[in-house]
Design a protein around this motif. Structure first.
Motif, PDB file in Angstrom:
ATOM      1  N   CYS A  60     -20.124 -13.951  46.041  1.00 42.37           N
ATOM      2  CA  CYS A  60     -21.188 -13.074  46.743  1.00 42.37           C
ATOM      3  C   CYS A  60     -21.767 -14.110  47.827  1.00 42.37           C
ATOM      4  O   CYS A  60     -22.614 -12.397  48.160  1.00 42.37           O
ATOM      5  N   GLY A  61     -21.370 -14.394  48.783  1.00 42.31           N
ATOM      6  CA  GLY A  61     -22.025 -14.923  50.619  1.00 42.31           C
ATOM      7  C   GLY A  61     -23.203 -15.608  49.733  1.00 42.31           C
ATOM      8  O   GLY A  61     -23.732 -15.995  48.710  1.00 42.31           O
ATOM      9  N   ILE A  62     -24.564 -14.993  50.865  1.00 39.56           N
ATOM     10  CA  ILE A  62     -25.569 -15.950  50.831  1.00 39.56           C
ATOM     11  C   ILE A  62     -26.329 -15.591  49.885  1.00 39.56           C
ATOM     12  O   ILE A  62     -26.642 -14.109  49.178  1.00 39.56           O
ATOM     13  N   VAL A  63     -26.409 -16.559  48.459  1.00 38.29           N
ATOM     14  CA  VAL A  63     -27.004 -16.301  48.091  1.00 38.29           C
ATOM     15  C   VAL A  63     -28.664 -16.560  47.547  1.00 38.29           C
ATOM     16  O   VAL A  63     -29.757 -17.096  48.087  1.00 38.29           O
ATOM     17  N   ILE A  64     -29.033 -15.276  46.713  1.00 37.25           N
ATOM     18  CA  ILE A  64     -30.675 -15.277  46.952  1.00 37.25           C
ATOM     19  C   ILE A  64     -31.759 -15.343  45.810  1.00 37.25           C
ATOM     20  O   ILE A  64     -32.389 -16.583  45.869  1.00 37.25           O
ATOM     21  N   ASN A  65     -30.497 -15.379  44.917  1.00 41.17           N
ATOM     22  CA  ASN A  65     -31.012 -15.414  43.652  1.00 41.17           C
ATOM     23  C   ASN A  65     -30.196 -15.919  42.443  1.00 41.17           C
ATOM     24  O   ASN A  65     -29.671 -15.136  41.806  1.00 41.17           O
ATOM     25  N   THR A  70     -21.406 -20.524  35.228  1.00 42.31           N
ATOM     26  CA  THR A  70     -21.584 -20.014  36.571  1.00 42.31           C
ATOM     27  C   THR A  70     -21.558 -20.413  37.529  1.00 42.31           C
ATOM     28  O   THR A  70     -22.592 -21.505  37.423  1.00 42.31           O
ATOM     29  N   HIS A  71     -20.976 -20.898  38.228  1.00 40.41           N
ATOM     30  CA  HIS A  71     -20.614 -21.739  39.744  1.00 40.41           C
ATOM     31  C   HIS A  71     -20.081 -20.975  40.364  1.00 40.41           C
ATOM     32  O   HIS A  71     -19.714 -20.087  41.095  1.00 40.41           O
ATOM     33  N   LEU A  72     -21.838 -21.109  41.668  1.00 38.58           N
ATOM     34  CA  LEU A  72     -21.825 -20.381  43.072  1.00 38.58           C
ATOM     35  C   LEU A  72     -20.712 -20.983  44.277  1.00 38.58           C
ATOM     36  O   LEU A  72     -21.503 -22.651  44.204  1.00 38.58           O
ATOM     37  N   VAL A  73     -20.934 -20.651  45.053  1.00 40.87           N
ATOM     38  CA  VAL A  73     -19.836 -20.827  46.445  1.00 40.87           C
ATOM     39  C   VAL A  73     -20.727 -20.981  47.487  1.00 40.87           C
ATOM     40  O   VAL A  73     -21.310 -20.055  48.037  1.00 40.87           O
ATOM     41  N   PRO A  86     -24.535 -10.665  52.072  1.00 39.99           N
ATOM     42  CA  PRO A  86     -24.890 -10.767  50.271  1.00 39.99           C
ATOM     43  C   PRO A  86     -23.319  -9.598  49.868  1.00 39.99           C
ATOM     44  O   PRO A  86     -23.437  -8.590  50.653  1.00 39.99           O
ATOM     45  N   GLY A  87     -23.047  -9.634  48.733  1.00 42.73           N
ATOM     46  CA  GLY A  87     -21.316  -9.085  47.758  1.00 42.73           C
ATOM     47  C   GLY A  87     -22.569  -8.438  46.774  1.00 42.73           C
ATOM     48  O   GLY A  87     -23.107  -9.112  46.519  1.00 42.73           O
ATOM     49  N   GLY A  88     -21.692  -7.542  46.084  1.00 43.71           N
ATOM     50  CA  GLY A  88     -21.916  -7.102  44.978  1.00 43.71           C
ATOM     51  C   GLY A  88     -21.588  -7.871  43.988  1.00 43.71           C
ATOM     52  O   GLY A  88     -21.035  -8.810  44.309  1.00 43.71           O
TER      53      GLY A  88
END
Length: 207
Positions: A101-106, A158-161, A167-169
């Motif tokens: 989802c792009g840059i991860v903020i939280n 959930t595994h984040l890339v 950032p996306g939705g």
């Protein structure tokens, strides 16, 4: 963001993973050669979800895994569902989601959104039937329009890339991606393609 919109258009035209999530291992572990653009971008996310889900490892009789991918709201998602079909009932045991989802903020908020959106989508996919009688909707409350109960809710991972994209939705995408993963898993387990929703209605006559 513009690139991701183009990827979504290409993926819709190709219906790429609609058929690669079929029986056996014709899924992320055996992708068609020469996939490019949106397909190869989605393939990378699907392969991550498949790896984390243990794609290709044996399952008990009556269980299957299915995969689906989505490009939407500026994000890429891939989900692998592990499903059991027994005595005409469908039980979703596990959902593994790879998210770009792009840059991860939280990251905790993203995981919470994936879990909530997945359960919301599963409720609609499994039970969400509205019927009419004499011009009126028959379902009036949650005793007749069934939400998922706590004993039905699967494990959701959930595994984040890692990404440097904008950032996306993340609220809506898991709601849409879960139904095809589950129906592909049902096909892997039973050989039966689900063509209509809710899923329950396809097994209402099964013993």
């Amino acid at each position: 963001m513009a690139r991701r919109r183009r990827d979504a258009q290409r993926l819709r035209r190709g219906e790429f993973y609609r058929r690669t999530g079929g029986r056996g291992e014709a899924g992320p572990g055996r992708l068609p050669q020469g996939a490019a653009g949106a397909q190869s971008a989605c393939a990378r996310r699907a392969e991550l979800a498949a790896e984390k889900a243990g794609w290709g490892t044996p399952l008990p009789a009556g269980r299957g895994r299915g995969v689906s991918v989505e490009v939407g709201f500026g994000s890429y998602l891939a989900q692998v569902a592990e499903v059991e079909v027994k005595d005409g009932a469908v039980k979703v045991h596990r959902i593994v989601c790879a998210v770009d989802c792009g840059i991860v903020i939280n990251p905790d908020t993203i995981a919470a959104q994936i879990e909530g959106g997945t359960i919301f989508g599963l409720t609609a996919a499994l039970h969400g039937q509205i019927t009419l009688k004499d011009g009126r909707v028959e379902q009036s409350n949650f005793d007749t329009y069934l939400p998922m109960r706590i004993d039905e809710v699967p494990v959701v991972e959930t595994h984040l890339v890692s990404s440097t994209e904008a950032p996306g939705g993340i609220g809506e995408p898991p709601t849409a991606v879960v139904a095809p993963a589950v129906t592909n898993a049902i096909f892997a387990a039973t050989g039966k393609r689900i063509r209509t929703l809710p899923i329950d209605s396809n097994f209402s006559d099964a013993g």
